[in-house]
Design a protein around this motif. Structure first.
Motif, PDB file in Angstrom:
ATOM      1  N   GLU A  65       0.830  -1.207   0.000  1.00 17.57           N
ATOM      2  CA  GLU A  65       0.000   0.000   0.000  1.00 17.57           C
ATOM      3  C   GLU A  65       0.863   1.256   0.000  1.00 17.57           C
ATOM      4  OE1 GLU A  65      -2.247  -3.411   1.211  1.00 17.57           O
ATOM      5  OE2 GLU A  65      -0.443  -2.573   2.117  1.00 17.57           O
ATOM      6  N   MET A  66       2.013   1.175   0.690  1.00 20.35           N
ATOM      7  CA  MET A  66       2.925   2.310   0.709  1.00 20.35           C
ATOM      8  C   MET A  66       3.461   2.586  -0.695  1.00 20.35           C
ATOM      9  SD  MET A  66       4.510   4.715   2.359  1.00 20.35           S
ATOM     10  CE  MET A  66       4.370   4.287   4.101  1.00 20.35           C
ATOM     11  N   ARG A  67       3.790   1.533  -1.430  1.00 16.63           N
ATOM     12  CA  ARG A  67       4.294   1.716  -2.791  1.00 16.63           C
ATOM     13  C   ARG A  67       3.215   2.314  -3.691  1.00 16.63           C
ATOM     14  NH1 ARG A  67       7.512  -2.988  -1.495  1.00 16.63           N
ATOM     15  NH2 ARG A  67       5.895  -4.452  -2.133  1.00 16.63           N
ATOM     16  N   GLU A  68       1.955   1.936  -3.456  1.00 16.88           N
ATOM     17  CA  GLU A  68       0.853   2.525  -4.216  1.00 16.88           C
ATOM     18  C   GLU A  68       0.740   4.018  -3.935  1.00 16.88           C
ATOM     19  OE1 GLU A  68      -2.738   0.439  -3.367  1.00 16.88           O
ATOM     20  OE2 GLU A  68      -2.021  -1.477  -4.165  1.00 16.88           O
ATOM     21  N   LEU A  69       0.889   4.383  -2.659  1.00 17.55           N
ATOM     22  CA  LEU A  69       0.829   5.797  -2.291  1.00 17.55           C
ATOM     23  C   LEU A  69       1.970   6.565  -2.949  1.00 17.55           C
ATOM     24  CD1 LEU A  69      -0.142   8.227  -0.566  1.00 17.55           C
ATOM     25  CD2 LEU A  69       1.330   7.364   1.280  1.00 17.55           C
ATOM     26  N   ILE A  70       3.167   5.970  -2.934  1.00 19.57           N
ATOM     27  CA  ILE A  70       4.331   6.634  -3.521  1.00 19.57           C
ATOM     28  C   ILE A  70       4.103   6.885  -5.015  1.00 19.57           C
ATOM     29  CG2 ILE A  70       6.761   6.268  -4.148  1.00 19.57           C
ATOM     30  CD1 ILE A  70       7.086   4.823  -1.438  1.00 19.57           C
ATOM     31  N   ALA A  71       3.564   5.886  -5.703  1.00 21.13           N
ATOM     32  CA  ALA A  71       3.292   6.053  -7.135  1.00 21.13           C
ATOM     33  C   ALA A  71       2.185   7.071  -7.366  1.00 21.13           C
ATOM     34  CB  ALA A  71       2.917   4.703  -7.740  1.00 21.13           C
ATOM     35  N   GLU A  72       1.199   7.078  -6.476  1.00 22.31           N
ATOM     36  CA  GLU A  72       0.037   7.975  -6.606  1.00 22.31           C
ATOM     37  C   GLU A  72       0.440   9.441  -6.543  1.00 22.31           C
ATOM     38  OE1 GLU A  72      -3.696   9.012  -3.725  1.00 22.31           O
ATOM     39  OE2 GLU A  72      -3.341   6.886  -4.110  1.00 22.31           O
ATOM     40  N   VAL A  73       1.420   9.754  -5.710  1.00 21.27           N
ATOM     41  CA  VAL A  73       1.837  11.165  -5.567  1.00 21.27           C
ATOM     42  C   VAL A  73       3.060  11.475  -6.415  1.00 21.27           C
ATOM     43  CG1 VAL A  73       0.885  11.327  -3.242  1.00 21.27           C
ATOM     44  CG2 VAL A  73       3.286  10.683  -3.540  1.00 21.27           C
ATOM     45  N   GLY A  74       3.377  10.577  -7.347  1.00 19.17           N
ATOM     46  CA  GLY A  74       4.464  10.856  -8.270  1.00 19.17           C
ATOM     47  C   GLY A  74       5.836  10.841  -7.634  1.00 19.17           C
ATOM     48  N   PHE A  75       6.048   9.974  -6.666  1.00 26.36           N
ATOM     49  CA  PHE A  75       7.348   9.831  -5.996  1.00 26.36           C
ATOM     50  C   PHE A  75       7.814  11.134  -5.335  1.00 26.36           C
ATOM     51  CE2 PHE A  75       7.089   6.624  -9.293  1.00 26.36           C
ATOM     52  CZ  PHE A  75       7.464   5.480  -8.619  1.00 26.36           C
ATOM     53  N   ASP A  76       6.860  11.958  -4.963  1.00 23.11           N
ATOM     54  CA  ASP A  76       7.168  13.215  -4.267  1.00 23.11           C
ATOM     55  C   ASP A  76       7.269  12.915  -2.771  1.00 23.11           C
ATOM     56  OD1 ASP A  76       7.077  15.693  -2.931  1.00 23.11           O
ATOM     57  OD2 ASP A  76       5.951  16.623  -4.568  1.00 23.11           O
ATOM     58  N   MET A  77       8.493  12.820  -2.239  1.00 27.18           N
ATOM     59  CA  MET A  77       8.680  12.426  -0.848  1.00 27.18           C
ATOM     60  C   MET A  77       8.074  13.434   0.121  1.00 27.18           C
ATOM     61  SD  MET A  77       9.600  10.014   1.091  1.00 27.18           S
ATOM     62  CE  MET A  77      10.464   8.953  -0.067  1.00 27.18           C
ATOM     63  N   LYS A  78       8.064  14.707  -0.241  1.00 19.87           N
ATOM     64  CA  LYS A  78       7.461  15.712   0.630  1.00 19.87           C
ATOM     65  C   LYS A  78       5.973  15.423   0.825  1.00 19.87           C
ATOM     66  CE  LYS A  78       6.952  20.708   1.290  1.00 19.87           C
ATOM     67  NZ  LYS A  78       7.257  22.053   0.735  1.00 19.87           N
ATOM     68  N   THR A 102      12.808  -4.092  -2.946  1.00 20.36           N
ATOM     69  CA  THR A 102      11.588  -4.449  -3.684  1.00 20.36           C
ATOM     70  C   THR A 102      11.004  -3.246  -4.406  1.00 20.36           C
ATOM     71  OG1 THR A 102      10.259  -4.086  -1.694  1.00 20.36           O
ATOM     72  CG2 THR A 102      11.005  -6.332  -2.119  1.00 20.36           C
ATOM     73  N   GLY A 103      11.801  -2.178  -4.588  1.00 12.34           N
ATOM     74  CA  GLY A 103      11.324  -0.985  -5.259  1.00 12.34           C
ATOM     75  C   GLY A 103      11.787   0.259  -4.540  1.00 12.34           C
ATOM     76  N   MET A 104      10.932   1.283  -4.520  1.00 13.48           N
ATOM     77  CA  MET A 104      11.253   2.537  -3.835  1.00 13.48           C
ATOM     78  C   MET A 104      11.407   2.278  -2.329  1.00 13.48           C
ATOM     79  SD  MET A 104      11.032   6.007  -4.673  1.00 13.48           S
ATOM     80  CE  MET A 104      10.863   7.579  -3.786  1.00 13.48           C
ATOM     81  N   PRO A 105      12.471   2.794  -1.695  1.00 13.16           N
ATOM     82  CA  PRO A 105      12.624   2.612  -0.243  1.00 13.16           C
ATOM     83  C   PRO A 105      11.417   3.146   0.522  1.00 13.16           C
ATOM     84  CG  PRO A 105      14.625   3.504  -1.208  1.00 13.16           C
ATOM     85  CD  PRO A 105      13.584   3.545  -2.287  1.00 13.16           C
ATOM     86  N   THR A 106      10.989   2.393   1.527  1.00 13.24           N
ATOM     87  CA  THR A 106       9.898   2.845   2.385  1.00 13.24           C
ATOM     88  C   THR A 106      10.469   3.758   3.461  1.00 13.24           C
ATOM     89  OG1 THR A 106       8.687   0.785   2.032  1.00 13.24           O
ATOM     90  CG2 THR A 106       8.060   2.112   3.944  1.00 13.24           C
ATOM     91  N   PRO A 107       9.946   4.989   3.596  1.00 17.61           N
ATOM     92  CA  PRO A 107      10.499   5.922   4.584  1.00 17.61           C
ATOM     93  C   PRO A 107      10.064   5.597   6.009  1.00 17.61           C
ATOM     94  CG  PRO A 107       8.643   6.934   3.450  1.00 17.61           C
ATOM     95  CD  PRO A 107       8.876   5.603   2.788  1.00 17.61           C
ATOM     96  N   TYR A 108      10.979   5.744   6.953  1.00 19.16           N
ATOM     97  CA  TYR A 108      10.685   5.596   8.372  1.00 19.16           C
ATOM     98  C   TYR A 108      11.222   6.844   9.081  1.00 19.16           C
ATOM     99  CZ  TYR A 108       9.371   0.718   7.697  1.00 19.16           C
ATOM    100  OH  TYR A 108       8.744  -0.435   7.294  1.00 19.16           O
ATOM    101  N   PRO A 109      10.435   7.919   9.089  1.00 24.06           N
ATOM    102  CA  PRO A 109      10.897   9.166   9.700  1.00 24.06           C
ATOM    103  C   PRO A 109      10.849   9.102  11.224  1.00 24.06           C
ATOM    104  CG  PRO A 109       8.666   9.428   8.880  1.00 24.06           C
ATOM    105  CD  PRO A 109       9.105   8.056   8.473  1.00 24.06           C
ATOM    106  N   ILE A 110      11.853   9.658  11.860  1.00 24.91           N
ATOM    107  CA  ILE A 110      11.908   9.770  13.314  1.00 24.91           C
ATOM    108  C   ILE A 110      11.706  11.232  13.681  1.00 24.91           C
ATOM    109  CG2 ILE A 110      13.264   9.327  15.387  1.00 24.91           C
ATOM    110  CD1 ILE A 110      12.634   6.815  13.733  1.00 24.91           C
ATOM    111  N   VAL A 111      10.669  11.524  14.467  1.00 28.13           N
ATOM    112  CA  VAL A 111      10.379  12.912  14.847  1.00 28.13           C
ATOM    113  C   VAL A 111      10.886  13.180  16.260  1.00 28.13           C
ATOM    114  CG1 VAL A 111       8.379  13.088  13.334  1.00 28.13           C
ATOM    115  CG2 VAL A 111       8.077  12.279  15.668  1.00 28.13           C
ATOM    116  N   ARG A 112      11.185  14.432  16.523  1.00 26.99           N
ATOM    117  CA  ARG A 112      11.688  14.808  17.848  1.00 26.99           C
ATOM    118  C   ARG A 112      10.705  14.425  18.951  1.00 26.99           C
ATOM    119  NH1 ARG A 112      13.589  18.466  14.265  1.00 26.99           N
ATOM    120  NH2 ARG A 112      15.762  19.122  14.462  1.00 26.99           N
ATOM    121  N   SER A 113       9.416  14.643  18.680  1.00 26.55           N
ATOM    122  CA  SER A 113       8.415  14.334  19.695  1.00 26.55           C
ATOM    123  C   SER A 113       8.291  12.833  19.949  1.00 26.55           C
ATOM    124  CB  SER A 113       7.052  14.903  19.273  1.00 26.55           C
ATOM    125  OG  SER A 113       6.654  14.371  18.015  1.00 26.55           O
ATOM    126  N   GLY A 114       8.815  12.012  19.024  1.00 27.98           N
ATOM    127  CA  GLY A 114       8.737  10.568  19.196  1.00 27.98           C
ATOM    128  C   GLY A 114       9.961   9.961  19.862  1.00 27.98           C
TER     129      GLY A 114
END
Length: 343
Positions: A65-78, A102-114
């Motif tokens: 599903e993440m790869r579908e989302l990435i393709a849906e927004v045109g690989f725009d990471m922002k 398996t394709g585009m890397p899946t992002p795992y962002p770490i936030v300060r609050s986390g």
């Protein structure tokens, strides 16, 4: 955290999880665009989630599903990060990702609050593995973007009295071994395959076996291996150290001689479910049952690495009966994957 550990895998903990989820659902719906999109598509409103069981109304989300989302927004990471995190996208402290095999890397962002949650989970794992103030930890996971690398370094900053030696897997086997010899090390954190590789290379690099490095603890994860009997036997024998398996969620194995799986140690922060990967139906969390491991964050706004009903693609077998080691928490073993892998 003894206030929590005595409540793991109890009805009291389930009530704590239920209360946290119901309180947090409106925030998740309001602040995380991806959560709102998934709930809207499923026809589910925040008011429909009154118990933990109601989460089953929302489909599970994973790497496909993440790869579908990435393709849906045109690989725009922002845009991807805005969907995943909402306002939290402006609070990203460190970016991590999968390897992208398996394709585009899946992002795992770490936030300060986390960071407090990340550090609390890491501290519980390390303490259960026998790490104590005064120990030196050689960090030999890949530091270049990998989730087990730089985020783990950040997580260890809050553990009192330890010394961290972040050499990283990218440095190569010779440098890892030489740094461990130079600075000393009570424990090493790395993949099982790297630990095995060091066994082969150590005699050429330091004229003796890896036992000469003096490690008493091996903290392995990021891939299967530490739960395989043959691998465990060889690693513990060659290093003269105790091997612990960690990851694939929020768990860590115990020191019982026979592998018992990984004890879940973060139930107050993350809700865990099993799901049949073929039918999508919930599998009861009962002793011996098998299913896809699914996670929902109970703290913060539910954005980022483990949001709502997210899966890492691992098939788990769970054990809810008491562990012979005496420690609390249900346990899970990794018994398969639902996606393709490199071997």
């Amino acid at each position: 955290n003894m206030e929590v550990e005595t409540k793991l895998n109890t009805p009291e903990m389930r009530q704590i999880q239920n209360d946290a989820l119901v309180k947090n659902i409106p925030n998740m719906y309001k602040n995380i665009p991806l959560t709102k999109k998934r709930m809207d598509e499923a026809g589910v409103k925040p008011s429909d989630i009154k118990t933990l069981d109601d989460l089953q109304k929302i489909p599970v989300y994973g790497q496909p599903e993440m790869r579908e989302l990435i393709a849906e927004v045109g690989f725009d990471m922002k845009k991807i990060l805005q969907m995943l995190m909402g306002p939290g996208a402006d609070d990203i402290y460190v970016m991590a990702a999968t390897s992208g095999t398996t394709g585009m890397p899946t992002p795992y962002p770490i936030v300060r609050s986390g960071l407090p949650m990340l550090r609390e989970l890491n501290n519980r794992m390390m303490w259960r593995c026998g790490v104590r103030p005064g120990d030196k930890i050689v960090l030999a996971f890949g530091l270049s973007m990998f989730l087990a690398g730089s985020p783990t370094l950040l997580a260890m900053e809050d553990f009192p009295g330890i010394t961290i030696i972040p050499v990283g897997a990218e440095a190569g086997t010779a440098r890892i071994i030489n740094f461990a010899r130079l600075f000393g090390g009570d424990a090493i954190m790395c993949t099982p395959s790297l630990a095995l590789h060091m066994i082969e290379k150590a005699p050429d690099i330091m004229d003796e076996g890896v036992k000469g490095l003096g490690f008493r603890i091996l903290l392995c994860g990021a891939e299967p291996g530490a739960g395989i009997p043959e691998v465990r036997k060889r690693l513990e024998s060659e290093y003269g150290a105790k091997l612990f398996d960690m990851g694939a969620g929020v768990g860590v194995s115990c020191d019982y001689p026979e592998y018992q799986g990984m004890h879940s140690i973060g139930d107050d922060m993350v809700y865990y479910e099993l799901m049949d990967p073929d039918t999508g139906k919930s599998v009861p969390l009962e002793d011996g049952n098998t299913g896809l491991g699914v996670f929902t964050t109970l703290s913060g706004d539910g954005g980022g690495m483990l949001g709502m009903r997210m899966t890492l693609g691992d098939v788990h077998q769970v054990f809810t009966s008491p562990c012979p080691c005496g420690q609390t928490g249900y346990r899970y073993k990794i018994v398969g994957r639902t996606d393709d892998m490199l071997k």
